[in-house]
Design an enzyme around this catalytic site. Structure first.
Site, PDB file in Angstrom:
ATOM      1  N   ALA A 173       0.831  -1.071   0.064  1.00  0.00           N
ATOM      2  CA  ALA A 173      -0.066   0.008   0.135  1.00  0.00           C
ATOM      3  C   ALA A 173       0.831   1.349   0.067  1.00  0.00           C
ATOM      4  O   ALA A 173       2.150   1.215   0.436  1.00  0.00           O
ATOM      5  CB  ALA A 173      -1.052  -0.128   1.252  1.00  0.00           C
ATOM      6  N   ASP A 200      -8.554   1.947   9.575  1.00  0.00           N
ATOM      7  CA  ASP A 200      -9.321   3.053  10.281  1.00  0.00           C
ATOM      8  C   ASP A 200      -9.592   4.655   9.729  1.00  0.00           C
ATOM      9  O   ASP A 200     -10.472   4.992  10.059  1.00  0.00           O
ATOM     10  CB  ASP A 200      -8.753   2.727  11.892  1.00  0.00           C
ATOM     11  CG  ASP A 200      -7.399   3.527  11.987  1.00  0.00           C
ATOM     12  OD1 ASP A 200      -6.435   3.207  10.952  1.00  0.00           O
ATOM     13  OD2 ASP A 200      -7.239   3.990  12.852  1.00  0.00           O
ATOM     14  N   LYS A 238      -7.749   4.559   0.134  1.00  0.00           N
ATOM     15  CA  LYS A 238      -7.813   3.167   0.718  1.00  0.00           C
ATOM     16  C   LYS A 238      -9.326   2.680   0.458  1.00  0.00           C
ATOM     17  O   LYS A 238      -9.747   1.447   0.346  1.00  0.00           O
ATOM     18  CB  LYS A 238      -7.527   2.779   2.026  1.00  0.00           C
ATOM     19  CG  LYS A 238      -5.930   3.249   2.272  1.00  0.00           C
ATOM     20  CD  LYS A 238      -5.000   1.921   1.669  1.00  0.00           C
ATOM     21  CE  LYS A 238      -5.269   0.769   2.528  1.00  0.00           C
ATOM     22  NZ  LYS A 238      -4.706  -0.314   1.878  1.00  0.00           N
ATOM     23  N   TYR A 267      -5.763  -5.543   2.748  1.00  0.00           N
ATOM     24  CA  TYR A 267      -5.715  -4.663   3.843  1.00  0.00           C
ATOM     25  C   TYR A 267      -6.461  -3.280   3.935  1.00  0.00           C
ATOM     26  O   TYR A 267      -6.136  -2.701   2.791  1.00  0.00           O
ATOM     27  CB  TYR A 267      -4.513  -4.757   4.629  1.00  0.00           C
ATOM     28  CG  TYR A 267      -4.108  -6.093   5.105  1.00  0.00           C
ATOM     29  CD1 TYR A 267      -4.274  -6.689   6.101  1.00  0.00           C
ATOM     30  CD2 TYR A 267      -3.206  -6.949   4.074  1.00  0.00           C
ATOM     31  CE1 TYR A 267      -3.946  -8.077   6.558  1.00  0.00           C
ATOM     32  CE2 TYR A 267      -2.783  -8.264   4.454  1.00  0.00           C
ATOM     33  CZ  TYR A 267      -3.171  -8.744   5.628  1.00  0.00           C
ATOM     34  OH  TYR A 267      -3.060 -10.207   5.632  1.00  0.00           O
ATOM     35  N   TYR A 318      -5.152   9.571   1.843  1.00  0.00           N
ATOM     36  CA  TYR A 318      -4.759   8.170   1.941  1.00  0.00           C
ATOM     37  C   TYR A 318      -6.213   7.386   2.458  1.00  0.00           C
ATOM     38  O   TYR A 318      -6.356   6.366   1.846  1.00  0.00           O
ATOM     39  CB  TYR A 318      -3.811   8.214   3.341  1.00  0.00           C
ATOM     40  CG  TYR A 318      -3.535   6.865   3.814  1.00  0.00           C
ATOM     41  CD1 TYR A 318      -3.189   5.875   3.089  1.00  0.00           C
ATOM     42  CD2 TYR A 318      -4.177   6.297   5.238  1.00  0.00           C
ATOM     43  CE1 TYR A 318      -2.697   4.330   3.682  1.00  0.00           C
ATOM     44  CE2 TYR A 318      -4.003   5.191   5.682  1.00  0.00           C
ATOM     45  CZ  TYR A 318      -3.375   4.098   5.046  1.00  0.00           C
ATOM     46  OH  TYR A 318      -3.115   2.955   5.412  1.00  0.00           O
ATOM     47  N   TRP A 341      -3.032   1.730  13.027  1.00  0.00           N
ATOM     48  CA  TRP A 341      -1.931   2.129  14.065  1.00  0.00           C
ATOM     49  C   TRP A 341      -0.750   0.770  13.708  1.00  0.00           C
ATOM     50  O   TRP A 341      -0.273   0.320  15.070  1.00  0.00           O
ATOM     51  CB  TRP A 341      -2.335   2.472  15.464  1.00  0.00           C
ATOM     52  CG  TRP A 341      -3.135   3.443  15.613  1.00  0.00           C
ATOM     53  CD1 TRP A 341      -3.979   3.973  14.540  1.00  0.00           C
ATOM     54  CD2 TRP A 341      -3.141   4.279  16.681  1.00  0.00           C
ATOM     55  NE1 TRP A 341      -4.556   5.262  14.992  1.00  0.00           N
ATOM     56  CE2 TRP A 341      -4.390   5.447  16.312  1.00  0.00           C
ATOM     57  CE3 TRP A 341      -2.415   4.355  18.088  1.00  0.00           C
ATOM     58  CZ2 TRP A 341      -4.558   6.303  17.356  1.00  0.00           C
ATOM     59  CZ3 TRP A 341      -3.079   5.366  18.909  1.00  0.00           C
ATOM     60  CH2 TRP A 341      -3.776   6.505  18.345  1.00  0.00           C
TER      61      TRP A 341
HETATM   62  N1  LIG Z   1       1.206   1.253   8.576  1.00  0.00           N
HETATM   63  C1  LIG Z   1      -0.157   1.548   9.347  1.00  0.00           C
HETATM   64  O1  LIG Z   1      -0.196   2.146  10.426  1.00  0.00           O
HETATM   65  C2  LIG Z   1      -1.487   0.897   8.859  1.00  0.00           C
HETATM   66  C3  LIG Z   1      -2.765   1.539   9.454  1.00  0.00           C
HETATM   67  C4  LIG Z   1      -3.988   0.895   9.232  1.00  0.00           C
HETATM   68  C5  LIG Z   1      -3.639   0.148   7.755  1.00  0.00           C
HETATM   69  N2  LIG Z   1      -2.637  -0.194   7.175  1.00  0.00           N
HETATM   70  C6  LIG Z   1      -2.671  -1.249   6.093  1.00  0.00           C
HETATM   71  O2  LIG Z   1      -2.143  -2.325   6.432  1.00  0.00           O
HETATM   72  C7  LIG Z   1      -1.636  -2.712   5.208  1.00  0.00           C
HETATM   73  C8  LIG Z   1       0.012  -3.167   5.601  1.00  0.00           C
HETATM   74  O3  LIG Z   1       0.431  -1.825   5.830  1.00  0.00           O
HETATM   75  P1  LIG Z   1       2.188  -1.904   6.284  1.00  0.00           P
HETATM   76  O4  LIG Z   1       2.101  -1.051   7.573  1.00  0.00           O
HETATM   77  O5  LIG Z   1       2.583  -3.256   6.387  1.00  0.00           O
HETATM   78  O6  LIG Z   1       2.754  -0.964   5.162  1.00  0.00           O
HETATM   79  P2  LIG Z   1       4.236  -0.581   4.801  1.00  0.00           P
HETATM   80  O7  LIG Z   1       5.137  -1.200   6.215  1.00  0.00           O
HETATM   81  O8  LIG Z   1       4.344   0.804   4.642  1.00  0.00           O
HETATM   82  O9  LIG Z   1       4.458  -1.561   3.780  1.00  0.00           O
HETATM   83  C9  LIG Z   1       4.035  -1.332   2.524  1.00  0.00           C
HETATM   84  C10 LIG Z   1       4.573  -1.997   1.336  1.00  0.00           C
HETATM   85  O10 LIG Z   1       3.922  -1.590   0.205  1.00  0.00           O
HETATM   86  C11 LIG Z   1       4.903  -1.401  -0.752  1.00  0.00           C
HETATM   87  N3  LIG Z   1       4.871  -0.686  -2.144  1.00  0.00           N
HETATM   88  C12 LIG Z   1       4.459   0.644  -1.875  1.00  0.00           C
HETATM   89  N4  LIG Z   1       4.417   1.180  -3.132  1.00  0.00           N
HETATM   90  C13 LIG Z   1       4.488   0.156  -3.850  1.00  0.00           C
HETATM   91  C14 LIG Z   1       4.604  -0.013  -5.240  1.00  0.00           C
HETATM   92  N5  LIG Z   1       4.419   1.170  -6.094  1.00  0.00           N
HETATM   93  N6  LIG Z   1       4.948  -1.282  -6.017  1.00  0.00           N
HETATM   94  C15 LIG Z   1       4.982  -2.186  -5.153  1.00  0.00           C
HETATM   95  N7  LIG Z   1       4.869  -2.130  -3.652  1.00  0.00           N
HETATM   96  C16 LIG Z   1       4.998  -0.990  -2.937  1.00  0.00           C
HETATM   97  C17 LIG Z   1       6.082  -1.026   0.066  1.00  0.00           C
HETATM   98  O11 LIG Z   1       7.455  -1.181  -0.551  1.00  0.00           O
HETATM   99  P3  LIG Z   1       8.610  -0.367  -0.474  1.00  0.00           P
HETATM  100  O12 LIG Z   1       9.120  -1.090   1.060  1.00  0.00           O
HETATM  101  O13 LIG Z   1       9.600  -0.704  -1.555  1.00  0.00           O
HETATM  102  O14 LIG Z   1       8.195   1.064  -0.132  1.00  0.00           O
HETATM  103  C18 LIG Z   1       6.122  -1.844   1.367  1.00  0.00           C
HETATM  104  O15 LIG Z   1       6.711  -3.098   1.240  1.00  0.00           O
HETATM  105  C19 LIG Z   1      -1.682  -1.729   4.147  1.00  0.00           C
HETATM  106  O16 LIG Z   1      -3.080  -2.100   3.363  1.00  0.00           O
HETATM  107  C20 LIG Z   1      -2.141  -0.619   5.015  1.00  0.00           C
HETATM  108  O17 LIG Z   1      -2.787   0.305   4.269  1.00  0.00           O
HETATM  109  C21 LIG Z   1      -1.538   0.264   7.717  1.00  0.00           C
END
Ligand SMILES: NC(=O)c1ccc[n+]([C@@H]2O[C@H](COP(=O)([O-])OP(=O)(O)OC[C@H]3O[C@@H](n4cnc5c(N)ncnc54)[C@H](OP(=O)(O)O)[C@@H]3O)[C@@H](O)[C@H]2O)c1
Length: 311
Positions: free
Chosen positions: A61, A103, A130, A100, A126, A151
């Site tokens: 994402a 919130d 989403k 995924y 964002y 979070w």
């Molecule tokens: N982080 C939060 O606090 C949070 C909160 C609520 C929901 N979520 C949701 O939970 C899920 C997992 O989140 P997370 O925290 O694990 O996210 P994350 O650690 O930021 O990881 C996102 C991944 O997406 C990859 N990505 C981004 N742009 C891309 C592209 N153009 N092509 C291919 N890959 C790409 C990133 O690659 P790079 O490493 O190369 O950038 C990274 O590996 C997501 O759907 C997110 O929206 C997250």
């Protein structure tokens, strides 16, 4: 599973945990940004047609909430267009999709835990992108599970936990927002709960169609509620009581001693950011518990577990 599982976003917080756990369910083709750039629709189609997965798990994402305000088209491409393509291609070949969401699809005005079908009203690019991704998946007709989480943090990578630890070596006092409420959720728990849900679907599929029976949108966050400020206080408590022999903590602190002795609560107004965030984004996990029998531990014990790791 007879055909492979395609994991997209293997390098992210949740994706890296899934990469370790998904092989329990079958053969996994795990891709990071280097192998599949989600900003390129043709690449997504090509990969899905080539791999012919039975299940697509999208852990990728555009998660930079503030930066997204400056890059709405890119956020839209990754958070909305890419999952739509995965859903449409998946539907064509009879694959299911795990995705995924966040919130931040809610505006935070409810003051009671949000249910899955409460009306969304995102406040940021964002959140809007989403939400559009969720909607595209639902309208594609693909069998799916959408897990809204919140979070998210991990022992590695860029997240609030690591930021607090780093700042705590540099500053005497941390000033952290105390009027946003949510549930900090550890990547390990999100991935483990995903595997448990998929195992249940596989079990159900033996006598029918597991995704048809159990698919849909679910909230999946830590139990309990806190604020960013109280989360930071808990992080410092854990850091100051974790044995100095913890190599993980030593590395998170960059080998420096903890300096911060005080966390001062501030308001959102005192810490303006490009993206607006919901004041209250606690999600009810009742549906996940009821349908799958899955309950994530409360945020405080998840945090303690994060500090109990040995490396
Ligand atoms: N982080 C939060 O606090 C949070 C909160 C609520 C929901 N979520 C949701 O939970 C899920 C997992 O989140 P997370 O925290 O694990 O996210 P994350 O650690 O930021 O990881 C996102 C991944 O997406 C990859 N990505 C981004 N742009 C891309 C592209 N153009 N092509 C291919 N890959 C790409 C990133 O690659 P790079 O490493 O190369 O950038 C990274 O590996 C997501 O759907 C997110 O929206 C997250």
């Amino acid at each position: 599973m007879k055909r492979p599982i395609l994991l997209v976003g293997k390098g992210g917080q949740v994706g890296s945990e899934l990469a370790g756990l998904l092989p329990r369910l079958g053969e996994v083709v795990a891709l990071g940004r280097a192998e599949l750039d989600l900003a390129k629709p043709e690449e997504i189609r090509e990969v899905i047609r080539r791999v012919q997965p039975e299940l697509i798990v999208n852990a990728a994402a555009y998660t930079a909430v503030d930066q997204a305000e400056k890059e709405p088209s890119l956020a839209q491409a990754i958070n909305s267009d890419a999952p739509e393509i995965m859903a449409m291609e998946g539907k064509k070949i009879g694959a299911s999709l795990v995705h995924y969401s966040t919130d931040y699809v809610f505006d935070g005005t409810k003051n009671a835990p949000y249910l899955e079908d409460d009306p969304p009203n995102p406040l940021s690019v964002y959140g809007r992108t989403k939400l559009a991704g969720e909607q595209a998946i639902r309208s594609s007709g693909v069998s799916h599970l959408i897990f809204r989480t919140a979070w998210v943090y991990a022992a590695q990578g860029r997240n609030f936990l690591r930021t607090v630890l780093r700042l705590a070596t540099q500053l005497d006092e941390l000033r952290i927002v105390r009027d946003q409420y949510g549930a900090p959720t550890r990547n390990v728990e999100i991935a483990a709960a995903t595997i448990a849900a998929l195992a249940k679907i596989t079990e159900r599929s033996a006598g029918g169609d597991g995704f048809a029976d159990l698919g849909g949108t679910y909230h999946k966050t830590a139990a309990g509620v806190t604020t960013w400020c109280d989360f930071a206080v808990a992080i410092l408590q854990e850091a100051s009581t974790t044995p100095a022999s913890s190599s993980w903590l030593t590395s998170a602190l960059g080998g420096l001693p903890l300096r911060a002795r005080r966390v001062t609560p501030i308001t959102t107004e005192e810490y303006p950011t490009p993206a607006r965030r919901p004041a209250y984004s606690v999600l009810s996990n009742a549906k996940l518990a009821q349908v799958f029998g899955i309950e994530l531990p409360d945020w405080r014990s998840q945090l303690h577990c994060a500090f109990s790791r040995t490396s």
